[in-house]
Design a protein around this motif. Sequence first.
Motif, PDB file in Angstrom:
ATOM      1  N   MET A  69       0.842  -1.205   0.000  1.00  0.00           N
ATOM      2  CA  MET A  69       0.000   0.000   0.000  1.00  0.00           C
ATOM      3  C   MET A  69       0.876   1.254   0.000  1.00  0.00           C
ATOM      4  O   MET A  69       0.660   2.171  -0.794  1.00  0.00           O
ATOM      5  CB  MET A  69      -0.916  -0.029   1.225  1.00  0.00           C
ATOM      6  N   VAL A  70       1.867   1.258   0.869  1.00  0.00           N
ATOM      7  CA  VAL A  70       2.729   2.438   1.003  1.00  0.00           C
ATOM      8  C   VAL A  70       3.409   2.758  -0.336  1.00  0.00           C
ATOM      9  O   VAL A  70       3.428   3.910  -0.774  1.00  0.00           O
ATOM     10  CB  VAL A  70       3.770   2.203   2.128  1.00  0.00           C
ATOM     11  N   ASP A  71       3.937   1.762  -0.998  1.00  0.00           N
ATOM     12  CA  ASP A  71       4.629   2.017  -2.269  1.00  0.00           C
ATOM     13  C   ASP A  71       3.648   2.349  -3.390  1.00  0.00           C
ATOM     14  O   ASP A  71       3.925   3.201  -4.229  1.00  0.00           O
ATOM     15  CB  ASP A  71       5.503   0.816  -2.656  1.00  0.00           C
ATOM     16  N   LEU A  72       2.489   1.679  -3.388  1.00  0.00           N
ATOM     17  CA  LEU A  72       1.508   1.900  -4.454  1.00  0.00           C
ATOM     18  C   LEU A  72       0.984   3.340  -4.460  1.00  0.00           C
ATOM     19  O   LEU A  72       0.959   4.001  -5.499  1.00  0.00           O
ATOM     20  CB  LEU A  72       0.333   0.926  -4.280  1.00  0.00           C
ATOM     21  N   VAL A  73       0.582   3.837  -3.281  1.00  0.00           N
ATOM     22  CA  VAL A  73      -0.084   5.146  -3.239  1.00  0.00           C
ATOM     23  C   VAL A  73       0.861   6.314  -3.500  1.00  0.00           C
ATOM     24  O   VAL A  73       0.392   7.429  -3.753  1.00  0.00           O
ATOM     25  CB  VAL A  73      -0.874   5.368  -1.913  1.00  0.00           C
ATOM     26  N   LYS A  74       2.155   6.054  -3.476  1.00  0.00           N
ATOM     27  CA  LYS A  74       3.101   7.128  -3.818  1.00  0.00           C
ATOM     28  C   LYS A  74       2.920   7.572  -5.265  1.00  0.00           C
ATOM     29  O   LYS A  74       3.360   8.627  -5.663  1.00  0.00           O
ATOM     30  CB  LYS A  74       4.538   6.668  -3.596  1.00  0.00           C
ATOM     31  N   ASN A  75       2.270   6.727  -6.070  1.00  0.00           N
ATOM     32  CA  ASN A  75       2.037   7.058  -7.479  1.00  0.00           C
ATOM     33  C   ASN A  75       0.685   7.734  -7.708  1.00  0.00           C
ATOM     34  O   ASN A  75       0.339   8.037  -8.847  1.00  0.00           O
ATOM     35  CB  ASN A  75       2.106   5.778  -8.321  1.00  0.00           C
ATOM     36  N   PHE A  76      -0.088   7.908  -6.651  1.00  0.00           N
ATOM     37  CA  PHE A  76      -1.415   8.518  -6.810  1.00  0.00           C
ATOM     38  C   PHE A  76      -1.318  10.038  -6.749  1.00  0.00           C
ATOM     39  O   PHE A  76      -0.573  10.593  -5.935  1.00  0.00           O
ATOM     40  CB  PHE A  76      -2.368   8.045  -5.694  1.00  0.00           C
TER      41      PHE A  76
ATOM     42  N   LYS B 227      -7.707   9.172   0.983  1.00  0.00           N
ATOM     43  CA  LYS B 227      -7.630   8.904   2.418  1.00  0.00           C
ATOM     44  C   LYS B 227      -7.246   7.448   2.609  1.00  0.00           C
ATOM     45  O   LYS B 227      -7.555   6.614   1.759  1.00  0.00           O
ATOM     46  CB  LYS B 227      -8.985   9.160   3.083  1.00  0.00           C
ATOM     47  N   MET B 228      -6.594   7.174   3.734  1.00  0.00           N
ATOM     48  CA  MET B 228      -6.184   5.786   4.026  1.00  0.00           C
ATOM     49  C   MET B 228      -6.949   5.253   5.222  1.00  0.00           C
ATOM     50  O   MET B 228      -7.012   5.909   6.249  1.00  0.00           O
ATOM     51  CB  MET B 228      -4.718   5.760   4.458  1.00  0.00           C
ATOM     52  N   GLU B 229      -7.494   4.069   5.078  1.00  0.00           N
ATOM     53  CA  GLU B 229      -8.107   3.375   6.210  1.00  0.00           C
ATOM     54  C   GLU B 229      -7.384   2.037   6.371  1.00  0.00           C
ATOM     55  O   GLU B 229      -6.838   1.494   5.404  1.00  0.00           O
ATOM     56  CB  GLU B 229      -9.597   3.123   5.952  1.00  0.00           C
ATOM     57  N   PHE B 230      -7.397   1.532   7.596  1.00  0.00           N
ATOM     58  CA  PHE B 230      -6.712   0.271   7.887  1.00  0.00           C
ATOM     59  C   PHE B 230      -7.676  -0.675   8.584  1.00  0.00           C
ATOM     60  O   PHE B 230      -8.359  -0.271   9.524  1.00  0.00           O
ATOM     61  CB  PHE B 230      -5.502   0.518   8.798  1.00  0.00           C
ATOM     62  N   ILE B 231      -7.735  -1.899   8.112  1.00  0.00           N
ATOM     63  CA  ILE B 231      -8.542  -2.896   8.814  1.00  0.00           C
ATOM     64  C   ILE B 231      -7.663  -4.129   9.032  1.00  0.00           C
ATOM     65  O   ILE B 231      -6.642  -4.292   8.359  1.00  0.00           O
ATOM     66  CB  ILE B 231      -9.813  -3.297   8.018  1.00  0.00           C
ATOM     67  N   ARG B 232      -8.087  -4.952   9.962  1.00  0.00           N
ATOM     68  CA  ARG B 232      -7.299  -6.159  10.248  1.00  0.00           C
ATOM     69  C   ARG B 232      -8.170  -7.385  10.174  1.00  0.00           C
ATOM     70  O   ARG B 232      -9.164  -7.493  10.889  1.00  0.00           O
ATOM     71  CB  ARG B 232      -6.682  -6.031  11.636  1.00  0.00           C
ATOM     72  N   LEU B 233      -7.782  -8.288   9.306  1.00  0.00           N
ATOM     73  CA  LEU B 233      -8.467  -9.569   9.177  1.00  0.00           C
ATOM     74  C   LEU B 233      -7.425 -10.648   9.374  1.00  0.00           C
ATOM     75  O   LEU B 233      -6.233 -10.412   9.205  1.00  0.00           O
ATOM     76  CB  LEU B 233      -9.040  -9.739   7.770  1.00  0.00           C
ATOM     77  N   SER B 234      -7.874 -11.852   9.682  1.00  0.00           N
ATOM     78  CA  SER B 234      -6.905 -12.945   9.683  1.00  0.00           C
ATOM     79  C   SER B 234      -7.588 -14.239   9.288  1.00  0.00           C
ATOM     80  O   SER B 234      -8.737 -14.487   9.652  1.00  0.00           O
ATOM     81  CB  SER B 234      -6.235 -13.081  11.043  1.00  0.00           C
ATOM     82  N   SER B 235      -6.879 -15.020   8.497  1.00  0.00           N
ATOM     83  CA  SER B 235      -7.408 -16.328   8.120  1.00  0.00           C
ATOM     84  C   SER B 235      -6.339 -17.397   8.247  1.00  0.00           C
ATOM     85  O   SER B 235      -6.629 -18.576   8.211  1.00  0.00           O
ATOM     86  CB  SER B 235      -7.927 -16.306   6.677  1.00  0.00           C
ATOM     87  N   TYR B 236      -5.079 -16.950   8.434  1.00  0.00           N
ATOM     88  CA  TYR B 236      -3.980 -17.905   8.446  1.00  0.00           C
ATOM     89  C   TYR B 236      -3.500 -18.282   9.844  1.00  0.00           C
ATOM     90  O   TYR B 236      -2.997 -19.362  10.053  1.00  0.00           O
ATOM     91  CB  TYR B 236      -2.777 -17.338   7.667  1.00  0.00           C
ATOM     92  N   GLY B 237      -3.630 -17.360  10.827  1.00  0.00           N
ATOM     93  CA  GLY B 237      -3.033 -17.602  12.143  1.00  0.00           C
ATOM     94  C   GLY B 237      -1.551 -17.862  11.970  1.00  0.00           C
ATOM     95  O   GLY B 237      -0.884 -17.178  11.202  1.00  0.00           O
ATOM     96  N   SER B 238      -0.997 -18.883  12.608  1.00  0.00           N
ATOM     97  CA  SER B 238       0.430 -19.183  12.446  1.00  0.00           C
ATOM     98  C   SER B 238       0.647 -20.285  11.428  1.00  0.00           C
ATOM     99  O   SER B 238       1.733 -20.833  11.321  1.00  0.00           O
ATOM    100  CB  SER B 238       1.040 -19.643  13.769  1.00  0.00           C
ATOM    101  N   ASN B 239      -0.397 -20.623  10.691  1.00  0.00           N
ATOM    102  CA  ASN B 239      -0.258 -21.745   9.759  1.00  0.00           C
ATOM    103  C   ASN B 239       0.184 -21.290   8.374  1.00  0.00           C
ATOM    104  O   ASN B 239       0.170 -20.121   8.064  1.00  0.00           O
ATOM    105  CB  ASN B 239      -1.601 -22.475   9.619  1.00  0.00           C
ATOM    106  N   MET B 240       0.551 -22.253   7.550  1.00  0.00           N
ATOM    107  CA  MET B 240       0.987 -21.922   6.200  1.00  0.00           C
ATOM    108  C   MET B 240      -0.131 -22.138   5.183  1.00  0.00           C
ATOM    109  O   MET B 240       0.076 -21.992   3.993  1.00  0.00           O
ATOM    110  CB  MET B 240       2.241 -22.726   5.828  1.00  0.00           C
ATOM    111  N   THR B 241      -1.292 -22.531   5.656  1.00  0.00           N
ATOM    112  CA  THR B 241      -2.445 -22.620   4.748  1.00  0.00           C
ATOM    113  C   THR B 241      -3.640 -21.947   5.401  1.00  0.00           C
ATOM    114  O   THR B 241      -3.720 -21.858   6.624  1.00  0.00           O
ATOM    115  CB  THR B 241      -2.847 -24.090   4.446  1.00  0.00           C
ATOM    116  N   SER B 242      -4.572 -21.495   4.571  1.00  0.00           N
ATOM    117  CA  SER B 242      -5.730 -20.782   5.082  1.00  0.00           C
ATOM    118  C   SER B 242      -6.593 -21.695   5.938  1.00  0.00           C
ATOM    119  O   SER B 242      -6.772 -22.867   5.621  1.00  0.00           O
ATOM    120  CB  SER B 242      -6.545 -20.259   3.893  1.00  0.00           C
ATOM    121  N   SER B 243      -7.125 -21.142   7.039  1.00  0.00           N
ATOM    122  CA  SER B 243      -7.988 -21.936   7.918  1.00  0.00           C
ATOM    123  C   SER B 243      -9.355 -22.118   7.285  1.00  0.00           C
ATOM    124  O   SER B 243     -10.165 -22.912   7.746  1.00  0.00           O
ATOM    125  CB  SER B 243      -8.141 -21.223   9.256  1.00  0.00           C
TER     126      SER B 243
END
Length: 178
Positions: free
Chosen positions: A52-59, A64-80
């Motif tokens: 995101m940081v590198d992409l928006v430098k070209n805008f 405006k920037m918003e941030f959300i947090r999701l998780s589906s992986y936890g500490s695993n290497m495949t999606s739960s």
Amino acid sequence: MVTKLEDLKLNKLISEEELQTRIKELGCEIDKYYNGEEVTVICVLKGSVMFMVDLVKNFTMPMKMEFIRLSSYGSNMTSSGKVNAVDISLPDLNDKNVLIIEDIVDTGLTAKFLLDFIALNFRTKSTKFCSLLDKKCKRQVDVKPDYYGFDVDDVFLVGYGLDFDGYCRNIPYIGNAV
Ligand code: XMP
Ligand code: MG
């Protein structure tokens, strides 16, 4: 399977230079598309932060920037297979151009969850989805990013925001764990 950071060996797949060149290209393409209209960018933490940081430098449009947090992986290497909304507080997005920024679309469950969430809660002016990486071969639901940087195969990727149990996000290139 690698289980400890000490055992992690990385095979470089996408170099820092390749990443930066493609992100600039993508950023300029997106900038052109919005043609000066205001955009609200939603960065899906934590994996998408570098992108995101590198992409928006070209805008050049107001944004405006918003941030959300999701998780589906936890500490695993495949999606739960289950998406958790850790923090999804957003301002009023009615009549806004919304651009969701993700690190990778894998099964597509996270993308679908987010697109459904936005559609259910707001009447946006437009909603677009941009992902740095697209792991098409793993798709379980029918979602396609409007913009993406690179196609990737079914390997576990780390670096440039992507993590191994929380580590390696700072690596400036993308590698796969071997
Ligand atoms: P889904 O399966 O919902 O996955 O499309 C999206 C989220 O899963 C994470 N993900 C990865 N994280 N290396 C990672 O570090 C990977 O290879 C990988 N594949 C998926 C990522 O957080 C993404 O947002
Ligand atoms: Mg992510």
